[in-house]
Design a protein around this motif. Structure first.
Motif, PDB file in Angstrom:
ATOM      1  N   ALA B 103       0.836  -1.204   0.000  1.00 21.09           N
ATOM      2  CA  ALA B 103       0.000   0.000   0.000  1.00 21.09           C
ATOM      3  C   ALA B 103       0.870   1.253   0.000  1.00 21.09           C
ATOM      4  CB  ALA B 103      -0.937  -0.003   1.200  1.00 21.09           C
ATOM      5  N   GLY B 104       2.009   1.191   0.718  1.00 22.06           N
ATOM      6  CA  GLY B 104       2.911   2.344   0.743  1.00 22.06           C
ATOM      7  C   GLY B 104       3.472   2.625  -0.641  1.00 22.06           C
ATOM      8  N   LEU B 105       3.862   1.552  -1.319  1.00 22.16           N
ATOM      9  CA  LEU B 105       4.355   1.688  -2.687  1.00 22.16           C
ATOM     10  C   LEU B 105       3.269   2.279  -3.583  1.00 22.16           C
ATOM     11  CD1 LEU B 105       7.140   0.756  -3.704  1.00 22.16           C
ATOM     12  CD2 LEU B 105       5.993  -1.218  -4.729  1.00 22.16           C
ATOM     13  N   ALA B 106       2.063   1.758  -3.422  1.00 18.70           N
ATOM     14  CA  ALA B 106       0.941   2.231  -4.240  1.00 18.70           C
ATOM     15  C   ALA B 106       0.705   3.724  -4.016  1.00 18.70           C
ATOM     16  CB  ALA B 106      -0.323   1.437  -3.897  1.00 18.70           C
ATOM     17  N   VAL B 107       0.793   4.151  -2.758  1.00 21.73           N
ATOM     18  CA  VAL B 107       0.592   5.565  -2.447  1.00 21.73           C
ATOM     19  C   VAL B 107       1.685   6.409  -3.101  1.00 21.73           C
ATOM     20  CG1 VAL B 107       0.703   7.245  -0.576  1.00 21.73           C
ATOM     21  CG2 VAL B 107      -0.734   5.231  -0.340  1.00 21.73           C
ATOM     22  N   LEU B 108       2.911   5.913  -3.048  1.00 22.08           N
ATOM     23  CA  LEU B 108       4.014   6.658  -3.663  1.00 22.08           C
ATOM     24  C   LEU B 108       3.791   6.813  -5.162  1.00 22.08           C
ATOM     25  CD1 LEU B 108       7.287   5.450  -1.932  1.00 22.08           C
ATOM     26  CD2 LEU B 108       6.223   7.715  -1.872  1.00 22.08           C
ATOM     27  N   VAL B 109       3.382   5.712  -5.803  1.00 25.80           N
ATOM     28  CA  VAL B 109       3.130   5.783  -7.244  1.00 25.80           C
ATOM     29  C   VAL B 109       2.013   6.785  -7.538  1.00 25.80           C
ATOM     30  CG1 VAL B 109       2.430   4.479  -9.294  1.00 25.80           C
ATOM     31  CG2 VAL B 109       3.953   3.441  -7.614  1.00 25.80           C
ATOM     32  N   VAL B 110       0.957   6.749  -6.725  1.00 29.13           N
ATOM     33  CA  VAL B 110      -0.145   7.695  -6.942  1.00 29.13           C
ATOM     34  C   VAL B 110       0.351   9.127  -6.786  1.00 29.13           C
ATOM     35  CG1 VAL B 110      -2.317   8.550  -5.979  1.00 29.13           C
ATOM     36  CG2 VAL B 110      -2.025   6.133  -6.386  1.00 29.13           C
ATOM     37  N   LEU B 111       1.227   9.314  -5.824  1.00 31.34           N
ATOM     38  CA  LEU B 111       1.774  10.654  -5.614  1.00 31.34           C
ATOM     39  C   LEU B 111       2.494  11.140  -6.866  1.00 31.34           C
ATOM     40  CD1 LEU B 111       1.682  12.525  -3.183  1.00 31.34           C
ATOM     41  CD2 LEU B 111       3.979  11.748  -2.571  1.00 31.34           C
ATOM     42  N   VAL B 112       3.307  10.240  -7.449  1.00 27.45           N
ATOM     43  CA  VAL B 112       4.004  10.587  -8.686  1.00 27.45           C
ATOM     44  C   VAL B 112       3.000  10.897  -9.790  1.00 27.45           C
ATOM     45  CG1 VAL B 112       5.540   9.698 -10.490  1.00 27.45           C
ATOM     46  CG2 VAL B 112       6.043   9.240  -8.079  1.00 27.45           C
ATOM     47  N   VAL B 113       1.946  10.067  -9.883  1.00 28.49           N
ATOM     48  CA  VAL B 113       0.940  10.280 -10.924  1.00 28.49           C
ATOM     49  C   VAL B 113       0.221  11.613 -10.710  1.00 28.49           C
ATOM     50  CG1 VAL B 113      -1.128   9.336 -12.001  1.00 28.49           C
ATOM     51  CG2 VAL B 113       0.656   7.807 -11.232  1.00 28.49           C
ATOM     52  N   VAL B 114      -0.033  11.956  -9.442  1.00 24.01           N
ATOM     53  CA  VAL B 114      -0.676  13.239  -9.148  1.00 24.01           C
ATOM     54  C   VAL B 114       0.177  14.383  -9.690  1.00 24.01           C
ATOM     55  CG1 VAL B 114      -1.179  14.857  -7.272  1.00 24.01           C
ATOM     56  CG2 VAL B 114      -2.066  12.537  -7.174  1.00 24.01           C
ATOM     57  N   VAL B 115       1.469  14.284  -9.433  1.00 19.76           N
ATOM     58  CA  VAL B 115       2.368  15.329  -9.940  1.00 19.76           C
ATOM     59  C   VAL B 115       2.311  15.360 -11.463  1.00 19.76           C
ATOM     60  CG1 VAL B 115       4.765  16.088 -10.076  1.00 19.76           C
ATOM     61  CG2 VAL B 115       3.844  15.238  -7.915  1.00 19.76           C
ATOM     62  N   GLY B 116       2.349  14.181 -12.080  1.00 23.17           N
ATOM     63  CA  GLY B 116       2.278  14.109 -13.542  1.00 23.17           C
ATOM     64  C   GLY B 116       0.991  14.720 -14.066  1.00 23.17           C
ATOM     65  N   GLN B 117      -0.124  14.379 -13.418  1.00 21.71           N
ATOM     66  CA  GLN B 117      -1.417  14.909 -13.861  1.00 21.71           C
ATOM     67  C   GLN B 117      -1.459  16.430 -13.710  1.00 21.71           C
ATOM     68  OE1 GLN B 117      -4.596  13.053 -15.075  1.00 21.71           O
ATOM     69  NE2 GLN B 117      -4.331  15.152 -15.780  1.00 21.71           N
ATOM     70  N   LEU B 118      -0.849  16.901 -12.615  1.00 22.36           N
ATOM     71  CA  LEU B 118      -0.803  18.345 -12.373  1.00 22.36           C
ATOM     72  C   LEU B 118      -0.005  19.035 -13.480  1.00 22.36           C
ATOM     73  CD1 LEU B 118      -2.085  19.792  -9.989  1.00 22.36           C
ATOM     74  CD2 LEU B 118       0.170  19.901  -8.923  1.00 22.36           C
TER      75      LEU B 118
END
Ligand SMILES: [Cu+2]
Lengths: 648, 209
Positions: B103-118
């Motif tokens: 789940a921690g890894l998943a959250v990190l990936v989502v964080l990266v994706v959030v930055v990408g989407q931004l």
């Protein structure tokens, strides 16, 4: 904002008194909303006033901040944050949230007890009806003569738009809100809703939406009528931003309520309550909110896009930029027609629940009723373009939409037959709720038959946009819907308030409202057939008589509604104390004592037969448990005279 | 007519499985509601593209966002959902560390994706007001962003609660229902990438609409 929320979340978990969370109530919510709105207004005003869309952006941001601040102030974000931090609620916290031992204060808080939420919904609905009804009186007063000059054209449009939207919201929540929340869980033998916190959330989102909607009056109004059609909506004053925000917040509230009620009915029915033993009212409520679950997100997206058009110059509905007003009409009516059944189904089906009680007969054709509900729900999502016959969108499809629309009259007709079949050769006990059944049958026939005319493409070309349409949907939404809700209120009032409603005032109100209603909208049918367009401030002298008649009828409704309000308020405060089961009904909500304990059932019931077994023998039960059981209630209703004398 | 069962425990404690089943249905219904929202945006995209009112969908000389960006965002979201599932399968086998790790890894990936989407939202080579293509592409990106932020919140909750030993092989329904949401978010991101892969309108008649 995040600081404030963290502070709430970090409040000491529930050790007796104290704790910021425990002091939150409607006042802190309003304070939070006003504070956030002021901050939002100040910042957006300073930063964003530049550019073409300044005022729309400022209004939108201010209203979003209001809603956020209001929800922070009522404590809606505390639960998710505590979950995030891993501080789960203790039993004591849950009891506090449920309003245990808090007296009247629990009605002004983020209280999770479904009975409190039901009463809150009832009061909010009544407030909405009071506002919408007052606006209706203003509209009818303006139309008393062809050029009364009572309202200016802009004001008239604003009043019509706000009246429409207030009433639509009120009628959407009028049955599933008060009775779906208060009655339905007890009826299925549950101790609360599936998600009590979401229940409070949906209620308080609705409350947050009300001031947003009313703010439209001070922002130039809603000149489009309640449908908010583009491209007029793109050009309208900032009142339209209040419209979009109202819908967005209300759609969230409805989706949450829909998920909650559906889950409750599907997973929390008492042991032994199979689908064939589930009271028909539960079906009605689930059909209504189940339709709302996919419908309102579409309404929300239609309004998100409208907000983007207005605040950012997006091109969704503006033909000059590659957009299309047809997109709006499609998204709107994809929600809008199912929404009609969101309103009407639970009201009519509440009366269907009432009919067996007062005819002392089982519900006639239970399976037919269920199939009809399923049929209506299924068909209602395939008819939306009957609102668009004259817009030029896909004329080739007009025939098929006409067909699907006319098909709906088959399951709807079956619902009528179920009610009439139940009354047939019954020993009818004519009470206020039963009178609502008769009134609904009369009104809904007229509303339904005129709907068939409107679904017919050639006839619709002549009638669309006229007062005929207005009269038609008032016959369905008010004549059937509101009458059903009032019948449900009469029926469940003793359980919800612990008191009998004043029968005399109820009767006077009933006749004034029903006669006034038919006078008003028969007059409106006449002028609509003669060609009077709706939503227009002045009209030709040709329509003078019909409009005068309509206005007189409307005043009659107004007086009747005031008397109803008096009956409700005075009976609630000093009405005769109601027995636990004054109607001798067999569904589970009448098995719990008055006042209802916090968790409804000390011992969860097990259902062993259907709820309409009037005239069948009692099952054998251990004597100690008899008083918990509705079959123990009198076979014949508590003598009618008892309730009558106790009122006088 | 009804009968009654003997009194249960005074505090009305509910069976964990029943609570889990109830929440699972609730989350499925929420996903259904959200899917109606996403579907209406996708409908908006294809409808305005097909209509191409006044040739205004994608005017001559306009720029589109590179298709690979949307697909990369979708791939990142799918990856995060897969990592989360791996974590969930861990706790089902009683391995707490694997849940926190996955789940921690998943959250990190989502964080990266959030930055990408931004970054994508901030650097679209067109404005939201330029064309109906521009407007619709913006709103699809914003909807994806909204999904990702909710996922970030609930993902952080699972990591934190996993760290606090709130879950076990028999008590992990919260992990499961958030997995349902995560899978839906990934599916919606793929749908969004698919939708925005079709740029030019098939309806190129001059003066249509
Ligand atoms: Cu319709």
């Amino acid at each position: 904002m995040s600081e404030a929320m963290v502070e709430f979340a970090a409040a000491p978990p529930s050790t007796g008194g104290g704790g910021l969370l425990r002091r939150l109530n409607l006042l802190t919510a309003v304070a939070g909303g006003v504070l956030f709105a002021a901050i939002g207004w100040y910042i957006s005003h300073r930063i964003m006033q530049l550019g073409d869309f300044g005022s729309d952006r400022v209004v939108t941001i201010t209203l979003i901040c209001w809603a956020l601040g209001f929800m922070v102030g009522i404590g809606a974000f505390a639960g998710p944050l505590r979950w995030l931090l891993g501080r789960d609620q203790e039993h004591e916290d849950e009891m506090f949230l449920a309003g245990k031992d808090q007296g009247i204060g629990r009605y002004f808080r983020f209280t999770t007890d479904h009975k409190v939420v039901g009463i809150q919904y009832l009061v909010v609905t009544m407030v909405l009806f009071a506002v919408g009804g007052t606006l209706a009186m203003t509209i009818r007063t303006n139309l008393i003569t062809p050029n009364s000059g009572f309202l200016g054209p802009q004001t008239y449009n604003a009043v019509v738009g706000i009246h429409g939207l207030v009433m639509i919201i009120a009628t959407i929540v009028m049955v599933t809100g008060p009775f779906g929340n208060f009655i339905m869980p007890i009826m299925i033998g549950a101790r609360d809703m599936a998600f009590p916190r979401l229940n409070a959330l949906s209620l308080w989102l609705l409350v947050a939406a009300v001031p947003i909607l009313l703010s439209a009056a001070f922002l130039g109004g809603i000149p489009t009528g309640w449908t908010g059609y583009a491209p007029l909506a793109d050009q309208a004053p900032p009142g339209m931003d209040a419209y979009t925000m109202t819908i967005i917040v209300f759609a969230m509230s409805s989706a949450i309520a829909g998920v909650n009620i559906t889950t409750t009915a599907l997973t929390m029915r008492a042991r032994g309550m199979t689908w064939s033993r589930t009271p028909i009212f539960v079906y009605g409520v689930v059909a209504s909110v189940g339709l709302a679950i996919p419908a309102f997100p579409m309404f929300m997206s239609a309004e998100v896009l409208l907000g983007m058009d207005r605040s950012f110059g997006a091109q969704f509905y503006v033909a000059a930029g590659g957009g299309s007003p047809w997109l709006y009409t499609n998204l709107f009516w994809l929600m809008g027609h199912p929404e009609v059944y969101v309103i009407v189904l639970p009201a009519v089906i509440a009366l269907m629940e009432i009919t067996p009680v007062f005819t002392r007969k089982p519900l006639f054709g239970f399976n037919v009723a269920v199939l009809s509900i399923v049929g209506i729900v299924g068909l209602s999502v395939m008819v939306w373009a009957h609102h668009m016959f004259t817009t030029g969108w896909a004329p080739d499809l007009n025939g098929s939409f006409m067909l699907t629309t006319e098909l709906i009259s088959i399951p709807t007709g079956l619902l009528f037959l179920v009610i009439i079949g139940t009354i047939w050769r019954g020993r009818v006990w004519t009470t206020l709720p039963m009178m609502a059944v008769y009134a609904m049958l009369w009104n809904f026939i007229i509303g339904g038959v005129t709907g068939i005319y409107l679904s017919d493409v050639p006839a619709d070309y002549a009638l669309h946009g006229s007062m005929f349409v207005t009269a038609h949907f008032h016959y369905t939404l008010m004549g059937a819907g509101l009458t059903g809700a009032i019948g449900a209120l009469f029926y469940w009032f003793p359980k919800m308030t612990g008191r009998m409603i004043n029968k005399r005032a109820g009767l006077v109100s009933f006749w004034l409202v029903q006669i006034g209603f038919n006078v008003t909208f028969m007059g409106m049918f006449a002028v609509g057939l003669a060609g009077q367009p709706r939503r227009v401030v002045h009209y030709d002298h040709l329509f003078a008589v019909g409009n005068f008649v309509s206005t007189m009828g409307a005043y009659c409704i107004g007086v009747g509604m005031l008397i109803l309000l008096y009956a409700v308020v005075s009976s609630w405060r000093h009405g005769a104390v109601a027995p636990a089961n004054p109607w001798g009904a067999k569904t589970l909500e009448w098995a719990v004592p008055n006042p209802i304990p916090l968790e409804n059932f000390e011992v969860l019931p097990v259902v062993i037969s259907d709820p309409y077994g009037y005239g069948e023998g009692d099952p054998v039960l251990p004597p100690t448990q008899r008083e918990l059981v509705p079959v123990g209630a009198p076979r014949d209703p508590v003598a009618e005279d008892d309730t009558e004398t106790s009122q006088s | 007519m009804t009968a009654v069962i003997p009194a249960g425990p005074a505090r009305h404690v509910e069976d964990l499985d029943a609570v889990g089943r109830r929440w699972r249905l609730g989350v499925v219904l929420f996903i259904f509601a959200d899917a109606a929202f996403v579907a209406s945006l996708v409908f908006t995209y294809f409808y305005l593209r097909g209509l191409n009112t006044d040739s205004g969908w994608f005017p001559d000389g306009a720029a589109s966002t590179p298709i690979w960006i949307g697909w990369t965002i979708a791939a990142g979201t799918v990856l995060s959902a897969a990592a989360y599932r791996w974590g969930h399968s861990g706790i089902r086998a009683g391995k707490e560390e694997r849940l926190v790790l996955g789940a921690g890894l998943a959250v990190l990936v989502v964080l990266v994706v959030v930055v990408g989407q931004l970054i994508q939202l901030a650097t679209f080579p067109f404005g939201v007001a330029d064309s109906s293509y521009g407007s619709t592409t913006y709103v699809l990106g914003a909807a994806n962003m909204f999904h990702l932020l909710i996922t970030l919140f609930v993902g952080l909750g699972i990591v934190n609660r996993g760290r606090l030993h709130k879950f076990s092989s028999t008590n992990n329904w919260q992990v499961q229902i958030i997995g349902l949401w995560w899978t839906w978010v990934a599916a919606a991101a793929v749908l969004s990438a698919f939708t925005t892969s079709f740029v030019a309108s098939p309806n190129l008649l001059v003066g249509n609409g």
